[in-house]
Scaffold this motif. Structure first.
Motif, PDB file in Angstrom:
ATOM      1  N   ALA A  15      -4.012  23.120  -6.382  1.00 17.29           N
ATOM      2  CA  ALA A  15      -4.224  21.812  -5.766  1.00 17.29           C
ATOM      3  C   ALA A  15      -4.539  20.773  -6.836  1.00 17.29           C
ATOM      4  N   VAL A  16      -5.350  21.170  -7.822  1.00 13.97           N
ATOM      5  CA  VAL A  16      -5.683  20.228  -8.895  1.00 13.97           C
ATOM      6  C   VAL A  16      -4.424  19.832  -9.657  1.00 13.97           C
ATOM      7  N   VAL A  17      -3.617  20.837  -9.991  1.00 15.28           N
ATOM      8  CA  VAL A  17      -2.398  20.558 -10.761  1.00 15.28           C
ATOM      9  C   VAL A  17      -1.437  19.680  -9.956  1.00 15.28           C
ATOM     10  N   VAL A  18      -1.317  19.982  -8.662  1.00 19.00           N
ATOM     11  CA  VAL A  18      -0.324  19.273  -7.866  1.00 19.00           C
ATOM     12  C   VAL A  18      -0.811  17.887  -7.442  1.00 19.00           C
ATOM     13  N   PHE A  19      -2.046  17.851  -6.940  1.00 14.32           N
ATOM     14  CA  PHE A  19      -2.490  16.586  -6.360  1.00 14.32           C
ATOM     15  C   PHE A  19      -3.326  15.736  -7.317  1.00 14.32           C
ATOM     16  N   GLY A  20      -3.797  16.352  -8.393  1.00 18.83           N
ATOM     17  CA  GLY A  20      -4.650  15.614  -9.318  1.00 18.83           C
ATOM     18  C   GLY A  20      -3.983  14.346  -9.818  1.00 18.83           C
ATOM     19  N   LEU A  21      -2.704  14.474 -10.157  1.00 18.09           N
ATOM     20  CA  LEU A  21      -2.010  13.354 -10.765  1.00 18.09           C
ATOM     21  C   LEU A  21      -1.335  12.453  -9.739  1.00 18.09           C
ATOM     22  N   VAL A  22      -0.824  13.039  -8.667  1.00 17.05           N
ATOM     23  CA  VAL A  22       0.064  12.249  -7.802  1.00 17.05           C
ATOM     24  C   VAL A  22      -0.611  11.646  -6.575  1.00 17.05           C
ATOM     25  N   THR A  23      -1.834  12.018  -6.304  1.00 21.46           N
ATOM     26  CA  THR A  23      -2.440  11.507  -5.076  1.00 21.46           C
ATOM     27  C   THR A  23      -2.522   9.982  -5.083  1.00 21.46           C
ATOM     28  N   TYR A  24      -3.087   9.445  -6.169  1.00 23.06           N
ATOM     29  CA  TYR A  24      -3.188   7.991  -6.213  1.00 23.06           C
ATOM     30  C   TYR A  24      -1.808   7.328  -6.138  1.00 23.06           C
ATOM     31  N   PRO A  25      -0.845   7.774  -6.952  1.00 25.24           N
ATOM     32  CA  PRO A  25       0.485   7.154  -6.843  1.00 25.24           C
ATOM     33  C   PRO A  25       1.077   7.226  -5.435  1.00 25.24           C
ATOM     34  N   VAL A  26       0.885   8.350  -4.761  1.00 24.53           N
ATOM     35  CA  VAL A  26       1.448   8.469  -3.419  1.00 24.53           C
ATOM     36  C   VAL A  26       0.750   7.498  -2.466  1.00 24.53           C
ATOM     37  N   LEU A  27      -0.586   7.442  -2.544  1.00 26.55           N
ATOM     38  CA  LEU A  27      -1.311   6.507  -1.679  1.00 26.55           C
ATOM     39  C   LEU A  27      -0.880   5.069  -1.973  1.00 26.55           C
ATOM     40  N   ARG A  28      -0.716   4.789  -3.245  1.00 22.26           N
ATOM     41  CA  ARG A  28      -0.295   3.444  -3.649  1.00 22.26           C
ATOM     42  C   ARG A  28       1.086   3.126  -3.057  1.00 22.26           C
ATOM     43  N   THR A  29       1.978   4.120  -3.088  1.00 18.96           N
ATOM     44  CA  THR A  29       3.312   3.915  -2.531  1.00 18.96           C
ATOM     45  C   THR A  29       3.237   3.643  -1.027  1.00 18.96           C
ATOM     46  N   VAL A  30       2.391   4.402  -0.348  1.00 14.87           N
ATOM     47  CA  VAL A  30       2.242   4.186   1.087  1.00 14.87           C
ATOM     48  C   VAL A  30       1.710   2.775   1.336  1.00 14.87           C
ATOM     49  N   TRP A  31       0.699   2.396   0.562  1.00 16.49           N
ATOM     50  CA  TRP A  31       0.155   1.036   0.710  1.00 16.49           C
ATOM     51  C   TRP A  31       1.237  -0.016   0.452  1.00 16.49           C
ATOM     52  N   LEU A  32       1.974   0.192  -0.643  1.00 13.53           N
ATOM     53  CA  LEU A  32       3.034  -0.760  -1.005  1.00 13.53           C
ATOM     54  C   LEU A  32       4.031  -0.931   0.127  1.00 13.53           C
ATOM     55  N   SER A  33       4.343   0.176   0.804  1.00  8.83           N
ATOM     56  CA  SER A  33       5.403   0.122   1.812  1.00  8.83           C
ATOM     57  C   SER A  33       5.028  -0.766   2.992  1.00  8.83           C
ATOM     58  N   PHE A  34       3.745  -1.067   3.137  1.00  6.76           N
ATOM     59  CA  PHE A  34       3.337  -1.956   4.234  1.00  6.76           C
ATOM     60  C   PHE A  34       3.066  -3.375   3.737  1.00  6.76           C
ATOM     61  N   ASN A  35       3.434  -3.619   2.500  1.00  8.31           N
ATOM     62  CA  ASN A  35       3.171  -4.930   1.936  1.00  8.31           C
ATOM     63  C   ASN A  35       4.419  -5.497   1.304  1.00  8.31           C
ATOM     64  N   ARG A  36       4.337  -6.808   1.089  1.00  7.92           N
ATOM     65  CA  ARG A  36       5.394  -7.459   0.325  1.00  7.92           C
ATOM     66  C   ARG A  36       4.826  -7.679  -1.062  1.00  7.92           C
ATOM     67  N   VAL A  37       5.349  -6.947  -2.023  1.00  9.63           N
ATOM     68  CA  VAL A  37       4.852  -7.027  -3.391  1.00  9.63           C
ATOM     69  C   VAL A  37       6.048  -7.188  -4.318  1.00  9.63           C
ATOM     70  N   LEU A  38       6.013  -8.222  -5.136  1.00 11.01           N
ATOM     71  CA  LEU A  38       7.187  -8.516  -5.956  1.00 11.01           C
ATOM     72  C   LEU A  38       6.909  -8.400  -7.451  1.00 11.01           C
ATOM     73  N   SER A  39       5.777  -7.826  -7.804  1.00  7.26           N
ATOM     74  CA  SER A  39       5.470  -7.649  -9.224  1.00  7.26           C
ATOM     75  C   SER A  39       4.693  -6.357  -9.402  1.00  7.26           C
ATOM     76  N   PRO A  40       4.867  -5.701 -10.540  1.00 10.59           N
ATOM     77  CA  PRO A  40       4.136  -4.445 -10.751  1.00 10.59           C
ATOM     78  C   PRO A  40       2.678  -4.682 -11.147  1.00 10.59           C
ATOM     79  N   MET A  41       2.327  -5.919 -11.481  1.00 12.42           N
ATOM     80  CA  MET A  41       0.990  -6.171 -11.999  1.00 12.42           C
ATOM     81  C   MET A  41      -0.056  -5.946 -10.903  1.00 12.42           C
ATOM     82  N   PRO A  42      -1.174  -5.326 -11.258  1.00 13.17           N
ATOM     83  CA  PRO A  42      -2.208  -5.050 -10.261  1.00 13.17           C
ATOM     84  C   PRO A  42      -2.766  -6.331  -9.661  1.00 13.17           C
TER      85      PRO A  42
END
Lengths: 449, 345, 303
Positions: free
Chosen positions: B65-92
């Motif tokens: 679980a650490v190996v699999v989710f340690g790195l990708v959890t935040y990116p996946v959550l971020r992607t889910v968040w992004l999908s409900f928003n209009r975002v036109l720049s990669p900058m935080p």
């Protein structure tokens, strides 16, 4: 070693072709007064205006720059520039990274939030996008006043968006028209006739009939930015516009449609190689270099490539000229690039000084084997002209006559739509006029975003 | 998952029953039979109560679980968040605007995405079908007693060993309209009159991509089939041939049904991979000409990266995940039921 | 090529085979051999041409009609790949081979180590949410890289592993581990529980059963999982494209993508690189082929 040499030859469009020894040139340049320290740009008089740090020895920090492989200044030369810059500023360290053009844009985007790079190489079509999205810094206040008069406009345009500078002009390029003089002679075509697009079409038919070249013309019309470059320059030379002054689509009428009709007709008439719709710039070099085409458009690097006996069977036969006239002039397309300082860079001063150094007349003259300078004065310098007498005068004229692709934020998306539309017309799926009419609403929607 | 089907059982038995079998047995005992079930129950009572194993299971799964989710959890959550928003720049710090399901709704009316989906489905169906048909044939061939079987197997394995980017670059060269060896060969053999622009028109380009994909990935299918054949007891085929069944009938009435589970695995693995196809298109055509080879993954890439429309790009990417997950679940379902149907003698 | 018929060339081998194969002891008919020859030619032809093209001068490759044999040998690509400066495309390929090998080995080692434990838990322990656990793991295998590449980039920078082989190993492990875990679970499931039970009677603990009993028995599964995982690493492109930028970590697919840019494509260099890229996996595959074919069957038949 020979692979390495041929890599160099691809870039060495001046020396390789003109047959001058590198040593002779370098001697000529250094006599112009580079060699010694100080801030490198002194002789252009640019230091006085914009330097934030006078001496240079107080400059310190590490910067990382992202550069392009394969064309323009070579990796070795950029690293040499970095080394000599470090010599001037001992407390500065310059890291360099190189990627292929295809990966450059996406790399800049991915790296932007993390601030990996301080300096990035950008294409002329990206300032609007990167500036609006906050990826690159506005450095207008740093640009010395004399640059606006001493640097060629095409180069300046590569860093300009809405009147502000988002980078330093660095690499000047345009598409040129190349023809194979032996094939023209064989077909009895007067080289003076290929100065207009109609003349090119007529010449192509003659070459097809008399010189035994099945497809005299080859183009980079694959679904990529390359096809837009060719179409944009032809549109301009036919007196048309892709976008009007207000930035709204103007490609449904006039020169834009005429250009597209000309392109399509050349395929129908059998004078354009049908493989063009899958070809990139390198394919044009190969087909032309193998003697399977008599004429074509390409960037300046083709001059050396087509005249390099190692990769071309037509070495010595390739002639470079300005782009043919379609009625409105011999107008090319601006393919310049700039160095931009990223918005997240923590060493903007160092990045600025380094970028200023590598774009200075001295450094650009020293490495003239890789690329032509952005400085107007260089084109009247006998030492520069001597390096490639057939090329420099042509470049001087062409660089003053270029059209820009539209500076719009959603340029990539707009370009992709146009690429598809242009290809539909080229493949004969729909008529050129229809293709343009169809794509107009899509483009308008993107522009409104 | 974990539902043990009976289809391997006879195979396992027959293999271990063969004295000279050099391959290590993967199931030394027969199927779970009722005779040992009382013992199993006792075993499970000792070791298998859910409470006690739960803790141990968590402990054993933790490193993975650490190996699999340690790195990708935040990116996946971020992607889910992004999908409900209009975002036109990669900058935080870039402005974002919550748009609800608009990105997903737009996806269903986006004509480019619909076209890309069409191309993806065409690619998936044709390439997977071709790979399975050829895989079954080649698998059969590899299973034959041939004098130079090792060479055959090595040759069929080779394309699989090339990274996709390499094989796609190779095919782009082989198919080059002006200097490609395929044009040269076909012309010199008199099969085509003149050089063709194989990647120059949409339909032709898509078919060439499929050929390149089939060339590379038929290997996997063929080796799966070979493995499947290895566990079909010879006795079954021999019995059928004694009954006087012809080779063709034997293939359709005995071999093919027994290969069904293996074919199903290939079918779904390849379908999932094909639906996500990116590298081969990126290298061979970049989606051209005139978008004729654009697939959903390439479209998502262009939307998010080239056009920096991160919200919409993320939504498309999530839709791809959903489709692929559905395919995977369907795969697992079909496998279980298919396996039982075949195995339940 | 030898024809069919009862083995005259190698009778001993034929005899040995007949023991294994029962009734099926004769060589396949001649036409089958002919088909096999055609298949071999079709599959090998592109590679043969890569080999020829890699030693043909660039201008000879651009001839029409194409000559199928080089006029004179041009070994420059091979020389450059093996001796060229790391900054040149050819020399860079050498370090890319090393990087790819290290990344693949590291990823496979890490993934298999953690997946073995996880697969044992899923296969042998009863706990709530078992099915959903596997599916949860598997779903990361299905995410298109494009969806998460930018935030992932940010994380790699923060932990200092951008443009770094270890960084790639961690990223690859995150999607290869689920694949290995799933495969191994299927193989463990194929092993009857009676084995565990017998070992338990003998007094072996769970871990000893896993290491000394189950794992050796699941060897075919393990090897095929290793092979597939190696290929997935060898193949990966997009993450490597975005996360690596120097010879310190660029992998083969990135290096090869750079052989064919819009400004320059050397068909010969591409050919040499393609040939080299295929060698390591083929060696691995041929070594393990015996296990793999057996393993595929066991893994494939289970859901």
């Amino acid at each position: 070693m020979s692979e390495f040499v041929s890599q160099l030859n691809r870039r060495r469009f001046l020396l390789g072709a003109a047959g001058f020894g590198a040593a002779g040139l370098l001697a000529a340049c250094s006599s112009g007064g580079t060699g010694t320290g100080g801030t490198g740009t002194s002789s252009t008089g640019s230091t006085g205006a914009g330097a934030t740090s006078g001496g240079g020895s107080d400059l310190s920090g590490t910067i990382t720059g992202l550069f392009m492989k394969q064309a323009g200044y070579s990796e070795d030369h950029i690293n040499q520039m970095a080394a000599s810059f470090t010599k001037l500023h001992p407390n500065v360290k310059v890291n360099t990274e190189f990627v292929a053009y295809e990966a450059l844009h996406d790399k800049i985007v991915a790296a932007a939030p993390a601030g990996t790079y301080d300096l990035v190489f950008i294409d002329v079509i990206w300032p609007a996008e990167f500036a609006t999205k906050g990826l690159i810094a506005d450095i207008t206040s740093r640009i010395p006043a004399n640059w606006k008069t001493d640097v060629l406009q095409g180069a300046l345009d590569s860093a300009l968006y809405q009147g502000k500078f988002y980078g330093l002009p660095w690499l000047l390029d345009a598409k040129f028209f190349y023809y194979n003089k032996n094939l023209l002679t064989k077909a009895g075509v007067d080289p003076a006739s290929v100065t207009t697009w109609d003349g090119v079409a007529t010449a192509a038919k003659a070459i097809k009939d008399k010189a035994g070249v099945k497809y005299p013309l080859v183009w980079s019309w694959a679904q990529a930015e390359a096809v837009i470059c060719d179409w944009a320059l032809m549109t301009a030379s036919f007196g048309g516009k892709l976008f009007d002054e207000k930035g709204q689509p103007a490609f449904t009428e006039g020169g834009a449609v005429q250009a597209l009709e000309f392109m399509r007709k050349s395929i129908v008439d059998g004078i354009t190689n049908p493989s063009s719709t899958q070809s990139l710039e390198d394919d044009v070099v190969k087909v032309f270099g193998a003697g399977d085409a008599a004429m074509g458009l390409n960037w300046s690097y083709m001059f050396a490539a087509a005249n390099d006996p190692k990769q071309s069977t037509v070495a010595g036969q390739a002639v470079v000229t300005e782009v043919p006239n379609g009625g409105a002039g011999r107008i090319s397309v601006n393919g310049s690039s700039a160095l931009s300082i990223t918005a997240t860079s923590k060493n903007q001063d160092v990045a600025w000084e380094f970028a200023k150094y590598v774009s200075s007349l001295e450094v650009q003259t020293k490495y003239i084997s890789d690329a032509l300078p952005i400085w107007k004065s260089a084109y009247d310098d006998p030492a520069v002209i001597k390096t490639a007498p057939e090329f420099v005068p042509v470049a001087k004229k062409q660089f003053n006559d270029m059209t820009n692709r539209p500076q719009v934020v959603a340029y990539n998306a707009v370009s992709q739509k146009l690429q598809v539309a242009v290809q539909k017309a080229l493949l004969g799926t729909v008529s050129p006029q229809q293709a343009m009419n169809d794509v107009k609403p899509d483009v308008e929607k993107l522009l409104a975003q | 998952m974990g539902h043990v089907t009976d289809s391997t059982a006879p195979a396992t038995q027959s293999r271990t029953g063969s004295p000279a079998n050099a391959d290590p047995p993967h199931g030394p005992a027969g199927p779970r039979t009722s005779s040992s079930s009382s013992y199993s129950k006792r075993f499970r009572r000792t070791y298998g109560t859910s409470r006690r194993s739960g803790g141990l299971a968590a402990l054993l799964l933790l490193p993975a679980a650490v190996v699999v989710f340690g790195l990708v959890t935040y990116p996946v959550l971020r992607t889910v968040w992004l999908s409900f928003n209009r975002v036109l720049s990669p900058m935080p710090t870039a402005p974002s605007e919550f748009v609800g399901f608009k990105n997903f709704i737009n996806a269903f009316t986006d004509s480019d995405l619909i076209a890309a989906t069409g191309h993806t489905i065409y690619f998936t169906l044709v390439s997977t079908a071709a790979e399975i048909v050829l895989g079954v044939l080649l698998g059969q061939l590899m299973a034959q007693k041939l004098r130079f079987r090792w060479l055959l197997r090595a040759a069929i394995l080779l394309p699989w060993a090339l990274p996709t980017v390499v094989s796609a670059s190779m095919w782009r060269y082989l198919l080059n309209a002006d200097y490609g060896p395929i044009n040269a060969l076909l012309t010199q053999l008199g099969i085509i009159g003149s050089y063709r622009s194989w990647l120059g028109t949409p339909t032709s380009a898509m078919n060439m991509i499929i050929i390149a994909d089939v060339w590379k990935n038929t290997s996997i299918a063929a080796f799966f089939v070979l493995a499947g054949l290895a566990v079909i007891p010879n006795e079954l085929r021999e019995a059928a041939s004694v009954d006087g069944a012809g080779a063709v009938r034997r293939f359709f009435s005995i071999t093919l049904p027994l290969l069904r589970p293996v074919i199903m695995v290939v079918l779904v693995l390849r379908t999932i991979e094909a639906f996500k196809v990116f590298d081969i298109v990126y290298v061979m055509t970049r989606g051209g000409p005139s978008n004729g080879t654009q697939t959903v993954a390439v479209y998502a890439y262009q939307t998010a990266f080239s056009n920096q429309n991160f919200g919409y790009g993320s939504a498309i990417a999530l839709l791809i995940v959903v489709v692929v997950l559905l395919l995977a679940v369907a795969y697992i379902r079909m496998l279980s039921t298919g396996g039982t149907a075949d195995g339940g003698r | 090529m030898s024809s069919g018929g009862a083995g005259s060339a190698k009778p001993e081998r034929g005899k040995a085979m007949s023991h294994r194969r029962g009734m099926n002891d004769r060589y396949a008919p001649v036409w089958m051999h002919l088909v096999a020859v055609v298949v071999i030619l079709v599959f090998l032809a592109p590679f043969a041409w890569l080999a020829i093209a890699s030693v043909t001068a660039p201008s000879d490759l651009l001839r029409r009609p194409l000559r199928w044999w080089p006029q004179h040998l041009d070994l420059s690509r091979w020389v450059n790949i093996f001796t060229g400066d790391a900054n040149t495309p050819a020399g860079g390929f050498r370090s890319a081979m090393v990087n790819s090998a290290i990344v693949a080995a590291g990823t496979v080692a890490l993934s298999v180590a953690v997946a073995v434990l996880g697969a044992y838990a899923v296969s042998r322990l009863r706990f709530r949410g078992r099915g959903i656990t596997v599916l949860g793991f598997l779903s990361t295998y299905m995410i298109p890289p494009i969806a998460i590449v930018i935030p992932l980039y940010l994380i790699l920078v923060q932990i200092g592993l951008l443009d770094n082989r270890l960084g790639l190993i961690l990223v690859y492990s995150s999607f290869i581990t689920p694949f290995v875990l799933w495969t191994l679970t299927n193989f463990f499931d194929a092993l009857p529980r009676e084995i565990d039970e017998a070992a338990t009677i003998d007094g072996a603990g769970r871990m000893r059963i896993l290491w000394q009993v189950l794992l050796p028995l699941a060897k075919p599964g393990l090897f095929s999982a290793i092979l597939f995982a190696t290929m997935l690493c060898w193949d990966e492109f997009l993450y490597a494209l975005i996360f690596t930028s120097t010879p310190a970590s660029k992998t083969i697919p990135v290096a090869v993508a750079e052989f064919s840019g819009k400004f320059a494509t050397d068909f010969g260099l591409l050919s040499a690189g393609g040939l080299l890229a295929a060698i390591p996996p083929v060696v691995v595959a041929l070594v393990f082929q015996r296990y793999v074919t057996a393993g595929l069957a066991a893994g494939g038949v289970k859901g």
